[in-house]
Design an enzyme around this catalytic site. Structure first.
Site, short mmCIF file in Angstrom:
data_model
loop_
_atom_site.label_atom_id
_atom_site.label_comp_id
_atom_site.label_asym_id
_atom_site.label_seq_id
_atom_site.Cartn_x
_atom_site.Cartn_y
_atom_site.Cartn_z
N GLU A 327 0.91 -1.20 0.01
CA GLU A 327 -0.09 -0.01 -0.01
C GLU A 327 0.81 1.26 -0.10
O GLU A 327 0.56 2.08 0.59
CB GLU A 327 -1.01 -0.02 1.40
N ASP A 401 -8.51 -8.96 4.00
CA ASP A 401 -7.95 -7.72 4.97
C ASP A 401 -9.04 -7.73 5.80
O ASP A 401 -9.91 -6.76 5.75
CB ASP A 401 -8.09 -6.32 4.19
N GLU A 429 -12.62 -2.24 11.90
CA GLU A 429 -12.67 -1.46 10.62
C GLU A 429 -13.79 -1.94 9.80
O GLU A 429 -14.21 -1.12 9.26
CB GLU A 429 -11.08 -1.57 10.09
C1 BDP Z 1 -6.17 -2.23 5.94
C2 BDP Z 1 -6.45 -0.59 6.40
C3 BDP Z 1 -5.08 0.24 6.51
C4 BDP Z 1 -4.17 -0.38 6.99
C5 BDP Z 1 -3.74 -1.82 6.21
C6 BDP Z 1 -2.63 -2.48 6.95
O1 BDP Z 1 -7.39 -0.22 5.82
O2 BDP Z 1 -5.56 1.38 7.00
O3 BDP Z 1 -2.98 0.44 6.65
O4 BDP Z 1 -5.06 -2.56 6.47
O5 BDP Z 1 -2.97 -3.58 7.48
O6 BDP Z 1 -6.85 -2.87 6.51
O7 BDP Z 1 -1.58 -2.26 6.48
#
Ligand code: BDP
Length: 738
Positions: A327, A401, A429
């Site tokens: 990401e 996720d 989340e």
């Molecule tokens: C996702 C989240 C994000 C996190 C990412 C992670 O939306 O904010 O940074 O995972 O785990 O679930 O790195």
């Protein structure tokens, strides 16, 4: 001495005043007696599960005699923590704290310590082998001919855990007259991951700002830090990563290391180590180097120097957590190197100090055309056996996720030579933030009990996490914290249960979610079975309910864009396909679902053959994962006899109904739970019902545009068309990653 008339008062006036005072006092006494006898005085949730409210009279009387004297050394900070907790806990539960003594000299002594810290324990010659550094034994026994209870361990930390365990037995109303307990954790690193930024913003946090008041550190040590440490120690959590995985390199500067050291000093007595998330490009950002290439000698030296500096500041520092090449985060692949190259570079510098690297496997790239669910496996499996001994690869429970429900991650069982650490999300989340009552215990349990078949039947995820299947001594579990500055810590009273169950399952991944819910409810609300049974039953069905009203039958990743609040099955376009909903549900006129079978992305092939076979066939895949693995025609017959479309609609409604049921149950507890907490839970359940209904209506309105089928009999049409739901905007929803 000069008296003036002004200061003299008529005797009758004095008498009147005294009577008035006495009257007022009597009213006050009555009032406080009345308050004390109310079923529950005002509570705001700050005390978590460590409330230590008085036991019922009869019970307290018996226990007071059993724990009349506390013999517990207090010459180290950890010993003092155990002793203070017992004085506080027993004092609260039994109505009177025990007396203290250096050696037991009466009936009803409670001895707490190690053979080294307490001669009376050494004299008992208990068998403490096999308890390790964190285990404990609790025995009802006789010392010098007198009845006593002994909490014994090899270390002060073990004794502290034993003290909390004994308090829990009392809090939950267990018998404590014939104890013979031996306990030790089955997982070595039991760690919270705070996604907290240095400016106190918490990514995916729904409980207010970060509890770490970086600006006032290192001088101001908020008492909350100590209560945080107590709560964690009470459930066996022994590590905390203070900063977000998406971290600024600043966290590694001397300014912040000094602050981290101050926090470490609060955590240390409670057996908790601090860790930091490390930004891979820190050598550039704070080191002034032109590169962060892990094979560059100057970069390697920089990390070595930095790590040496950290250990000079914090001698028992735990190590690093790293999110790399994920990401948009920097990582070794920016230099054509592998994840193993990056992790091993840090590991080499940490090893002489006993530190570890927790390297996250949450990696996927939108430049990679392959199914996102497959990418971590593809990336990491070739490196099995290449990681240094002090590296753990930290794997989310599922391959996408933290969705409301995911099948277990195919990496579990696929990297036998590497310790794999479980990463659960405690903050919700994707499960309604802090407002929805969703107990995560059943979800954790479902994943931990899943059978990977990696070494034949019975190769559960739990056995991979506890190291028993593949013979690893270095083991770990991480939980993304749901903690903030909210008075109740977690944003809602019931979310405390998720912190609690995470800790208990990290201690024992084979534990039962229901038994833990029962303990938590007894400690948090009441031991009255008329409270415990309904509350536990609400909690136990709440995970299935959120799956039903958000993402039934294996659907996933259908939430609003960015903030992830509310339904957004229509989300498409934008910077990355794998951040849209349409990428995952693939609804069309024919059907719905992501084909991950051999005819599709073949993600099923990443599982061991028996699992791959089960998930890979539409006839054998469990219905809860149907649309995760298959694109299924709308008319496909389901086990219920309904068509897929009808079943989908029914499941959405079932989820909403469950929330209605929770509201009804909770309303019957009004006079059994203190007003403040009862009220907040009631209001939150109301919000949850509204939002569950919204998820159901919006999802049905949207998917109906593909299925073009009527709703099954008795199911209400959504009150709005899909354009209405699409138009709803929530620009300031909390916790957004930006
Ligand atoms: C996702 C989240 C994000 C996190 C990412 C992670 O939306 O904010 O940074 O995972 O785990 O679930 O790195």
């Amino acid at each position: 001495m000069v008296h003036t008339d002004r200061h003299r008062r008529h005797p009758a006036a004095v008498g009147r005043a005294r009577r008035a005072w006495r009257g007022a006092l009597a009213v006050l006494v009555c009032l406080s007696a009345a308050l004390a006898s109310l079923p529950a005085a005002a509570e705001d949730g700050y005390e978590l599960w460590l409330r230590y409210r008085p036991l019922a009279d009869a019970a307290a009387q018996g226990q007071r005699a059993r724990f009349a004297q506390l013999v517990a050394p207090a010459s180290t900070p950890t010993q003092r923590a155990a002793r203070d907790e017992l004085l506080r806990g027993l004092g609260g539960l039994l109505g009177a704290a025990p007396s203290t003594a250096e050696a037991p000299d009466r009936d009803g002594a409670l001895l707490v310590g190690t053979p080294a810290s307490l001669p009376a324990i050494a004299a008992l010659e208990l068998d403490l082998d096999g308890l390790g550094a964190e285990g404990f034994a609790i025995r009802s026994t006789r010392v010098g001919g007198r009845a006593a209870t002994v909490v014994a361990a090899n270390t002060d930390t073990g004794a502290l855990y034993g003290a909390f365990h004994l308090l829990r037995l009392l809090q939950t109303g267990q018998p404590v007259d014939a104890l013979d307990i031996r306990e030790s954790p089955r997982v070595k690193l039991r760690v919270l991951n705070h996604w907290d930024n240095l400016d106190r913003y918490v990514e995916r946090g729904y409980a207010g700002e970060s509890i770490w008041d970086w600006h006032r550190l290192p001088d101001w040590l908020d008492p909350r830090y100590t209560d945080y440490a107590r709560a964690n120690a009470s459930i066996g959590i022994n590590g905390t990563v203070l900063n977000n995985v998406n971290t600024s390199a600043q966290a590694l500067t001397p300014l912040y290391l000094e602050k981290t050291a101050a926090l470490a000093s609060v955590m240390r007595p409670y057996g908790i180590k601090v860790y930091l998330s490390a930004r891979f490009s820190a050598p550039i950002e704070i080191g002034g180097l032109p590169t962060a290439d892990p094979l560059d000698p100057a970069v390697r030296q920089w990390w070595k120097d930095k790590i040496d500096e950290i250990y000079r500041t914090i001698p028992d520092f735990g190590g690093f957590l790293v999110k790399a090449n994920s990401e948009g985060q920097p990582g070794p692949q920016d230099y054509g190197r592998s994840h193993a190259d990056g992790a091993n570079m840090m590991a080499e510098a940490l090893a002489p100090h006993g530190g570890v690297v927790m390297w996250r496997a949450f990696v996927y790239s939108h430049e990679e055309p392959d199914d996102r669910a497959k990418q971590a496996y593809t990336e990491f499996v070739p490196h099995d056996g290449v990681f240094a001994d002090n590296v753990l690869v930290q794997v989310k429970n599922g391959a996408i996720d933290f969705q409301p429900r995911e099948p277990f991650h195919p990496l579990f069982g696929a990297m036998p030579k590497t310790p794999l650490m479980m990463e659960f999300q405690i903050t919700k989340e994707y499960l309604g933030f802090a407002t929805h009552l969703v107990y995560l215990g059943p979800m954790y349990e479902e994943v931990l009990r899943a059978d990977t078949h990696a070494r034949g039947p019975g190769s559960t995820v739990a056995k991979i996490i506890d190291g028993s299947l593949e013979g690893h001594a270095l083991t770990g579990m991480a939980g993304v914290a749901n903690i903030g500055v909210d008075r109740n810590w977690s944003g809602s009273h019931f979310d405390q249960a998720n912190w609690y169950v995470y800790g208990r399952m990290a201690w024992d991944p084979h534990a039962s979610a229901e038994a833990i819910a029962r303990d938590w409810t007894r400690m948090t609300f009441s031991t009255d079975p008329d409270v415990v049974e309904p509350v536990v039953s609400m909690m136990m069905g709440s995970h299935q309910a959120v799956v039903d009203y958000m993402t039934p039958l294996g659907l996933h990743h259908l939430m609003g864009r960015g903030h992830h609040y509310g339904p957004g099955p229509w989300v498409e376009g934008g910077p990355r396909a794998d951040w849209t909903s349409v990428y995952y549900h693939r609804a069309d006129a024919r059907g719905i679902g992501f084909d991950r079978s051999a005819t599709g992305s073949n993600a099923v092939a990443q599982y061991a053959p028996p699992v791959a076979r089960q998930f890979g066939s539409i006839d054998t895949v469990p219905e809860e994962f149907l649309l995760w693995f298959h694109h299924v025609p709308w008319d496909h017959p389901m086990a219920s006899g309904r068509s897929l479309w009808d079943e989908l609609v029914t499941r959405y409604g079932r989820g909403v109904d469950y929330v209605r049921g929770m509201r009804r149950t909770w309303s019957t507890l009004e006079d059994k739970v203190d007003q403040e907490r009862h009220r907040q839970v009631s209001v939150f359940l109301g919000i949850q019902e509204k939002e569950a209904q919204w998820w159901r209506d919006a999802s049905i309105a949207y998917f109906g545009t593909f299925s073009r089928r009527p709703l099954p009999a008795g199911e209400a049409e959504p009150p709005h068309d899909v354009e209405y739901y699409k138009s709803l905007q929530f620009p300031f929803a909390p916790g957004d990653g930006k």
